[in-house]
Design a protein around this motif. Structure first.
Motif, short mmCIF file in Angstrom:
data_model
loop_
_atom_site.label_atom_id
_atom_site.label_comp_id
_atom_site.label_asym_id
_atom_site.label_seq_id
_atom_site.Cartn_x
_atom_site.Cartn_y
_atom_site.Cartn_z
N PRO A 67 39.59 -13.23 -5.32
CA PRO A 67 39.88 -11.89 -5.89
C PRO A 67 39.97 -10.79 -4.84
O PRO A 67 40.83 -9.92 -4.93
N LYS A 68 39.10 -10.85 -3.83
CA LYS A 68 39.10 -9.77 -2.84
C LYS A 68 40.35 -9.83 -1.96
O LYS A 68 40.95 -8.80 -1.64
N HIS A 69 40.72 -11.03 -1.55
CA HIS A 69 41.93 -11.15 -0.74
C HIS A 69 43.17 -10.74 -1.53
O HIS A 69 44.05 -10.05 -1.02
N GLY A 120 34.91 -14.34 3.70
CA GLY A 120 35.68 -15.52 3.34
C GLY A 120 35.47 -15.88 1.88
O GLY A 120 34.34 -15.86 1.38
N GLU A 121 36.57 -16.22 1.20
CA GLU A 121 36.47 -16.72 -0.18
C GLU A 121 36.90 -18.19 -0.11
O GLU A 121 38.00 -18.55 -0.50
N PHE A 122 36.03 -19.00 0.45
CA PHE A 122 36.37 -20.37 0.82
C PHE A 122 36.23 -21.35 -0.34
O PHE A 122 36.82 -22.42 -0.33
N PHE A 123 35.39 -21.01 -1.30
CA PHE A 123 35.16 -21.87 -2.46
C PHE A 123 34.54 -20.99 -3.53
O PHE A 123 34.20 -19.82 -3.28
N ARG A 124 34.38 -21.53 -4.72
CA ARG A 124 33.72 -20.77 -5.78
C ARG A 124 33.00 -21.72 -6.72
O ARG A 124 33.14 -22.94 -6.63
N ASN A 198 37.25 -23.69 4.97
CA ASN A 198 37.12 -22.97 6.25
C ASN A 198 38.06 -21.78 6.32
O ASN A 198 37.92 -20.94 7.21
N ALA A 199 39.03 -21.74 5.44
CA ALA A 199 39.94 -20.60 5.42
C ALA A 199 40.17 -20.24 3.95
O ALA A 199 40.04 -21.08 3.07
N THR A 200 40.48 -18.98 3.71
CA THR A 200 40.70 -18.52 2.34
C THR A 200 42.14 -18.78 1.93
O THR A 200 43.07 -18.22 2.51
N LEU A 201 42.30 -19.64 0.94
CA LEU A 201 43.61 -19.84 0.33
C LEU A 201 43.67 -18.91 -0.88
O LEU A 201 42.69 -18.79 -1.62
N PHE A 202 44.81 -18.30 -1.09
CA PHE A 202 44.88 -17.37 -2.23
C PHE A 202 46.22 -17.40 -2.94
O PHE A 202 46.55 -16.48 -3.69
N GLY A 203 46.98 -18.48 -2.76
CA GLY A 203 48.24 -18.59 -3.49
C GLY A 203 49.03 -19.79 -3.04
O GLY A 203 48.55 -20.61 -2.25
N ARG A 204 50.25 -19.91 -3.58
CA ARG A 204 51.13 -20.97 -3.13
C ARG A 204 52.59 -20.56 -3.32
O ARG A 204 52.89 -19.68 -4.12
N VAL A 205 53.47 -21.21 -2.60
CA VAL A 205 54.90 -20.93 -2.69
C VAL A 205 55.45 -21.51 -3.99
O VAL A 205 55.24 -22.69 -4.28
N LEU A 206 56.17 -20.69 -4.75
CA LEU A 206 56.87 -21.19 -5.93
C LEU A 206 58.37 -21.32 -5.67
O LEU A 206 59.06 -22.07 -6.35
N HIS A 207 58.86 -20.55 -4.70
CA HIS A 207 60.31 -20.52 -4.47
C HIS A 207 60.59 -20.20 -2.99
O HIS A 207 59.96 -19.32 -2.42
#
Lengths: 296, 296
Positions: A67-69, A120-124, A198-207
């Motif tokens: 959420p923060k990223h 870091g938002e590495f996991f939840r 180890n790194a914050t993932l916050f999305g993915r490519v859709l197109h």
């Protein structure tokens, strides 16, 4: 000999209509048999658009994981932080990365109302998310599966997004709170799952990932562009809600909490297309396709 | 904040000299501590050179896994079969493929002394090979490891090359014996391990993969070039032994049957570089680096 067809001829085969007494046996058939309820329209406030000279890349954000990223990235996009900055790195079989080439210098661009450091938002905690594990023997996690269309791993207590091809993350230096989302990367190679947690993932490519994945490699150490002139300019990056309607894309992705998706995983585990001689009977998290449709 | 460094800063760190009482803790340190005996010079008869306008890609052949395909490819290369043909396919996150664009037509190029059909060499008896399994929980195989520098999987009775990034294979149509090595592909995306034991792998890229992996994607179904003009011309493909000495590259790869390699796998499993906050403690076959050096 039909040499031009070759590998995975199957994706081209017309989907067969599904009879009541038979299950769809290929991905094409599963998608053909899917209904409107199997697809989710991604709202514009969760779509991030990267405009390049070559075209547009569109990402789905994952505020439920970072959420923060995501909030910071929304602020940076709204204030035009990335406009005129550049892709600075294209490392073969790894990542493409973009941001401010002068971030470390006196010429660094201002973060405006955004922050330059986020924990870091590495996991939840998995609580509150509909995590659907798949049956897979994973090298890195106790269980793997999908949440809201994103690949994820878990050890039972923590849930994290997985570094599959096309995932969007926040670069950072050594300190856990040294990232901000201002410097971004997308996975463009074999899944570097050792980066999970180890790194914050916050999305993915859709197109449009091919606009990034096919960039000339950087040539310098870690794939940074050795020649500054080779850096790829960013026109701008914007949230969907900040775009005119004619610039917005209407994207729908297959829901991952449906029987249709479970069937998709199954037909990819047991490939029944004629080309396959010895179907694996197994599947790995990052080899599960996540279909996206562009709505009219 | 040193944003430009970001992910995997570590590869740049100077290798520390190894004391008698300490083990090298990073890949850079492992390689720095390696000796001549850890490296193998690949003889020119096992090197296949692909000359493109953009540069040269060099493959190591694996006759121990696919003797018939390698023999046929050697014949095709010696007779100039590929000269003036083209890269016909670049499918994002999957493969790049080259051969005769007219293979299915009356204009197809002659195979010369080579054959146009070879039985699939999808796996072999492990007997006689020095297969070194690694400790890894694999999605597709009972055990995985390395043989002569190549990634491999096994079910105890059969041993096969694994479809990791950079592996070289022979395209085929649906029949198991419909490939010949005339139409080739290289894996340029996340490892499509479901192809293991379904297609004949017979080598891997040692040099120049970025010339293939960064090609513009084909745009047509399965990544074939929809526009024929976008196909990438092949100047020629030759065995090292058929080249003038000034065209040969002297390549050495890290042996995979050494303590040094075992240590390399270990330091990649337990990343000790400062950037890592939560090292995986695990590794997956296709994430194990296979270092190559260009000799002077």
């Amino acid at each position: 000999m039909n040499v031009v067809r070759l590998i995975v001829v199957v994706a081209l085969l017309a989907a067969v209509p599904v009879m009541a007494d038979e299950m769809p046996a290929t991905m094409a058939a599963v998608l053909e048999a899917s209904t409107e309820a199997d697809w989710e329209s991604v709202p514009q406030e969760r779509l991030l658009y990267l405009f390049l000279d070559s075209g547009t890349v569109v990402f789905e954000l994952a505020p439920q994981f970072a959420p923060k990223h995501v909030a910071n990235v929304r602020t940076l996009a709204a204030e035009g932080y990335w406009d005129g900055l550049a892709v600075v790195r294209a490392q073969d079989n790894y990542v493409v990365q973009w941001g401010d080439p002068h971030a470390d210098t006196a010429a660094a661009r201002s973060y405006g109302s955004a922050t330059d450091r986020i924990d870091g938002e590495f996991f939840r905690d998995p609580e509150g998310l509909d995590y659907r594990p798949i049956d897979s023997n994973d090298a890195y996690a106790e269980t793997v599966g999908f949440v809201d269309g994103f690949p994820a791993g878990s050890d039972g207590e923590r849930l994290w997004l997985a570094h599959c091809y096309g995932m969007l993350g926040a670069g950072r230096a050594n300190a856990a709170d040294s990232g901000s989302g201002a410097e971004l990367y997308v996975v463009t190679g074999h899944a570097p799952r050792h980066l999970d947690r180890n790194a914050t993932l916050f999305g993915r490519v859709l197109h449009g990932i091919e606009l990034l994945s096919s960039l000339p490699r950087g040539g310098g150490p870690l794939g940074f562009y050795a020649d500054e002139k080779k850096r790829v300019p960013l026109r701008r990056m914007r949230l969907g809600t900040d775009l005119d309607e004619d610039e917005q894309m209407q994207l729908r992705r297959l829901r991952t909490d449906t029987q249709t998706f479970a069937r998709l995983v199954d037909v990819r585990r047991h490939r029944q297309e004629e080309w396959f001689i010895d179907p694996a009977g197994h599947i790995e998290l990052c080899n599960v396709p996540l279909p996206v449709r562009t709505a009219r």
